[in-house]
Design a protein around this motif. Structure first.
Motif, mmCIF file in Angstrom:
data_model
loop_
_atom_site.group_PDB
_atom_site.id
_atom_site.type_symbol
_atom_site.label_atom_id
_atom_site.label_comp_id
_atom_site.label_asym_id
_atom_site.label_seq_id
_atom_site.Cartn_x
_atom_site.Cartn_y
_atom_site.Cartn_z
ATOM 1 N N ALA A 16 42.609 48.665 46.292
ATOM 2 C CA ALA A 16 41.246 47.410 46.150
ATOM 3 C C ALA A 16 41.996 46.227 46.579
ATOM 4 C CB ALA A 16 41.103 47.792 45.565
ATOM 5 N N TRP A 17 40.506 45.697 46.654
ATOM 6 C CA TRP A 17 40.939 44.269 47.098
ATOM 7 C C TRP A 17 40.184 43.198 45.518
ATOM 8 C CZ3 TRP A 17 40.803 47.166 51.106
ATOM 9 C CH2 TRP A 17 42.367 47.247 51.529
ATOM 10 N N ILE A 18 41.153 42.918 44.901
ATOM 11 C CA ILE A 18 40.443 42.488 43.956
ATOM 12 C C ILE A 18 40.841 40.746 43.168
ATOM 13 C CG2 ILE A 18 40.621 42.891 41.351
ATOM 14 C CD1 ILE A 18 42.064 45.423 41.830
ATOM 15 N N SER A 19 39.442 40.065 42.485
ATOM 16 C CA SER A 19 39.898 38.572 42.433
ATOM 17 C C SER A 19 39.265 38.999 41.141
ATOM 18 C CB SER A 19 38.598 37.885 43.513
ATOM 19 O OG SER A 19 37.472 38.765 43.543
ATOM 20 N N VAL A 20 39.766 37.408 40.921
ATOM 21 C CA VAL A 20 39.227 37.712 38.937
ATOM 22 C C VAL A 20 38.296 35.891 38.964
ATOM 23 C CG1 VAL A 20 39.989 36.809 36.731
ATOM 24 C CG2 VAL A 20 41.117 38.726 38.342
ATOM 25 N N GLY A 44 57.839 43.423 36.679
ATOM 26 C CA GLY A 44 58.361 44.494 37.318
ATOM 27 C C GLY A 44 57.157 45.092 38.417
ATOM 28 N N GLU A 45 55.722 44.957 37.968
ATOM 29 C CA GLU A 45 54.992 45.918 38.769
ATOM 30 C C GLU A 45 53.927 44.711 39.730
ATOM 31 O OE1 GLU A 45 54.454 48.968 38.438
ATOM 32 O OE2 GLU A 45 56.061 49.189 36.768
ATOM 33 N N GLN A 46 52.731 45.138 39.966
ATOM 34 C CA GLN A 46 52.350 44.060 41.477
ATOM 35 C C GLN A 46 51.580 43.262 40.091
ATOM 36 O OE1 GLN A 46 49.643 46.642 42.661
ATOM 37 N NE2 GLN A 46 48.852 47.587 40.731
ATOM 38 N N PHE A 47 51.631 42.089 40.857
ATOM 39 C CA PHE A 47 51.042 40.602 40.929
ATOM 40 C C PHE A 47 49.599 40.529 40.264
ATOM 41 C CE2 PHE A 47 50.356 35.806 41.779
ATOM 42 C CZ PHE A 47 50.724 35.811 40.374
ATOM 43 N N ALA A 48 49.377 40.407 39.327
ATOM 44 C CA ALA A 48 47.246 40.161 39.086
ATOM 45 C C ALA A 48 47.093 39.129 38.885
ATOM 46 C CB ALA A 48 46.672 41.270 39.117
ATOM 47 N N PRO A 49 46.992 37.862 39.107
ATOM 48 C CA PRO A 49 47.270 36.777 37.673
ATOM 49 C C PRO A 49 45.926 36.701 37.441
ATOM 50 C CG PRO A 49 46.688 35.510 39.866
ATOM 51 C CD PRO A 49 47.271 37.551 40.506
ATOM 52 N N GLY A 50 45.305 37.082 35.749
ATOM 53 C CA GLY A 50 44.018 36.540 34.874
ATOM 54 C C GLY A 50 43.874 38.208 34.899
ATOM 55 N N LEU A 51 43.824 38.780 35.839
ATOM 56 C CA LEU A 51 43.321 40.419 35.762
ATOM 57 C C LEU A 51 43.046 41.161 33.957
ATOM 58 C CD1 LEU A 51 41.896 42.538 36.904
ATOM 59 C CD2 LEU A 51 43.858 43.512 37.307
ATOM 60 N N ALA A 54 41.025 39.264 31.763
ATOM 61 C CA ALA A 54 39.299 38.979 32.108
ATOM 62 C C ALA A 54 38.421 39.746 32.264
ATOM 63 C CB ALA A 54 39.500 39.112 34.161
ATOM 64 N N ARG A 55 37.378 39.749 31.465
ATOM 65 C CA ARG A 55 36.350 40.332 31.164
ATOM 66 C C ARG A 55 35.263 41.104 32.289
ATOM 67 N NH1 ARG A 55 35.026 39.964 25.979
ATOM 68 N NH2 ARG A 55 35.581 38.235 25.100
ATOM 69 N N SER A 56 35.509 40.376 33.537
ATOM 70 C CA SER A 56 35.240 41.097 34.783
ATOM 71 C C SER A 56 35.548 40.804 36.049
ATOM 72 C CB SER A 56 33.116 40.481 34.672
ATOM 73 O OG SER A 56 33.782 39.086 35.047
ATOM 74 N N ALA A 57 35.901 41.152 36.952
ATOM 75 C CA ALA A 57 36.110 41.011 38.734
ATOM 76 C C ALA A 57 35.705 41.835 39.249
ATOM 77 C CB ALA A 57 37.562 41.722 37.896
ATOM 78 N N THR A 58 35.847 40.880 40.626
ATOM 79 C CA THR A 58 34.688 41.455 41.655
ATOM 80 C C THR A 58 36.605 42.674 42.018
ATOM 81 O OG1 THR A 58 33.872 39.394 42.097
ATOM 82 C CG2 THR A 58 34.052 40.713 44.171
ATOM 83 N N ARG A 78 41.131 46.778 28.996
ATOM 84 C CA ARG A 78 43.422 46.135 29.075
ATOM 85 C C ARG A 78 42.868 47.561 27.678
ATOM 86 N NH1 ARG A 78 47.396 41.952 28.412
ATOM 87 N NH2 ARG A 78 48.744 43.481 28.678
ATOM 88 N N LEU A 79 44.105 48.779 28.818
ATOM 89 C CA LEU A 79 44.368 50.001 27.547
ATOM 90 C C LEU A 79 45.308 49.669 26.786
ATOM 91 C CD1 LEU A 79 43.878 52.689 30.354
ATOM 92 C CD2 LEU A 79 41.891 51.806 28.930
ATOM 93 N N VAL A 80 45.117 49.817 25.892
ATOM 94 C CA VAL A 80 46.646 49.603 24.739
ATOM 95 C C VAL A 80 46.887 50.914 24.389
ATOM 96 C CG1 VAL A 80 46.827 49.085 22.449
ATOM 97 C CG2 VAL A 80 44.921 47.999 23.525
ATOM 98 N N PRO A 81 48.997 50.734 25.095
ATOM 99 C CA PRO A 81 49.686 51.158 24.542
ATOM 100 C C PRO A 81 49.435 52.409 22.882
ATOM 101 C CG PRO A 81 51.044 49.455 25.330
ATOM 102 C CD PRO A 81 49.446 49.176 24.921
ATOM 103 N N GLY A 82 49.982 53.774 23.257
ATOM 104 C CA GLY A 82 49.308 54.351 21.901
ATOM 105 C C GLY A 82 48.203 55.221 21.789
ATOM 106 N N SER A 83 47.198 54.586 22.644
ATOM 107 C CA SER A 83 45.719 55.083 22.783
ATOM 108 C C SER A 83 45.524 56.125 23.035
ATOM 109 C CB SER A 83 44.963 53.080 22.844
ATOM 110 O OG SER A 83 44.807 53.125 24.289
ATOM 111 N N PRO A 84 44.259 57.278 23.194
ATOM 112 C CA PRO A 84 43.787 58.054 23.494
ATOM 113 C C PRO A 84 43.867 57.615 25.308
ATOM 114 C CG PRO A 84 42.577 57.815 21.833
ATOM 115 C CD PRO A 84 43.717 56.591 21.694
ATOM 116 N N GLU A 85 43.521 57.002 25.300
ATOM 117 C CA GLU A 85 43.225 55.949 26.739
ATOM 118 C C GLU A 85 43.976 56.238 27.577
ATOM 119 O OE1 GLU A 85 39.070 54.986 28.647
ATOM 120 O OE2 GLU A 85 39.843 53.211 27.342
#
Length: 164
Positions: A16-20, A44-51, A54-58, A78-85
């Motif tokens: 997906a093309w995502i912009s903040v 070590g993962e993909q670069f997504a500045p500000g994502l 952010a509260r919303s993104a396109t 944002r999902l927190v480590p250890g949460s059910p999600e």
């Protein structure tokens, strides 16, 4: 355009093309989760500045023909480590991670330890723009400046090449 097109595009999405805000759109690999997309970014993962903050993104998604078919505003959570999600989505996403260094459990543990951001993007059908509302031009932009770009030099020739 119906939200069925949006749901179908999400189901088939691998990228997906995502912009903040007004920033540039980045092509990010993602995984469909129900009617939303899961994206990992960070060290070590993909670069997504500000994502991550952010509260919303396109979100822009492509169709079977490879062209843009849907653009929608998405709510970012944002999902927190250890949460059910996190415990449900992170192992599935790690299993889809190409060239992962180790099994999915190790990858998930590294994401949690390194502070990677696992976000869930939930597009809203009310903010969707479909094929009829999208511009016909490509919106291609010149490459952004980066220290990795080098100027192209003429190839080395040992002997003179005659023009015909």
């Amino acid at each position: 355009m119906s939200s069925g097109v949006l749901e179908e595009a999400i189901k088939k999405a691998a990228i997906a093309w995502i912009s903040v805000d007004d920033g540039p759109a980045y092509a990010l690999w993602c995984m469909p989760v129900e009617s939303s997309l899961a994206v990992i970014s960070g060290p070590g993962e993909q670069f997504a500045p500000g994502l991550a903050e952010a509260r919303s993104a396109t979100v822009r998604l492509r169709g079977d023909h490879g062209g843009l078919i849907v653009r929608a505003e998405a709510t970012v959570s944002r999902l927190v480590p250890g949460s059910p999600e996190w415990d449900e989505i992170a192992p599935q996403l790690a299993g889809k991670r190409l060239n992962a260094s180790g099994p999915a459990e190790q990858v998930v543990a590294r994401w949690a330890a390194d502070g990677c951001a696992l976000v869930r993007l939930t597009p809203g059908a009310d903010s969707m723009a479909g094929a009829a509302d999208l511009p016909a031009e490509s919106h291609a932009a010149p490459p952004r400046e980066t220290p990795a770009r080098v100027e192209t030099r003429r190839p080395f020739r040992l002997h003179r090449v005659r023009k015909r």
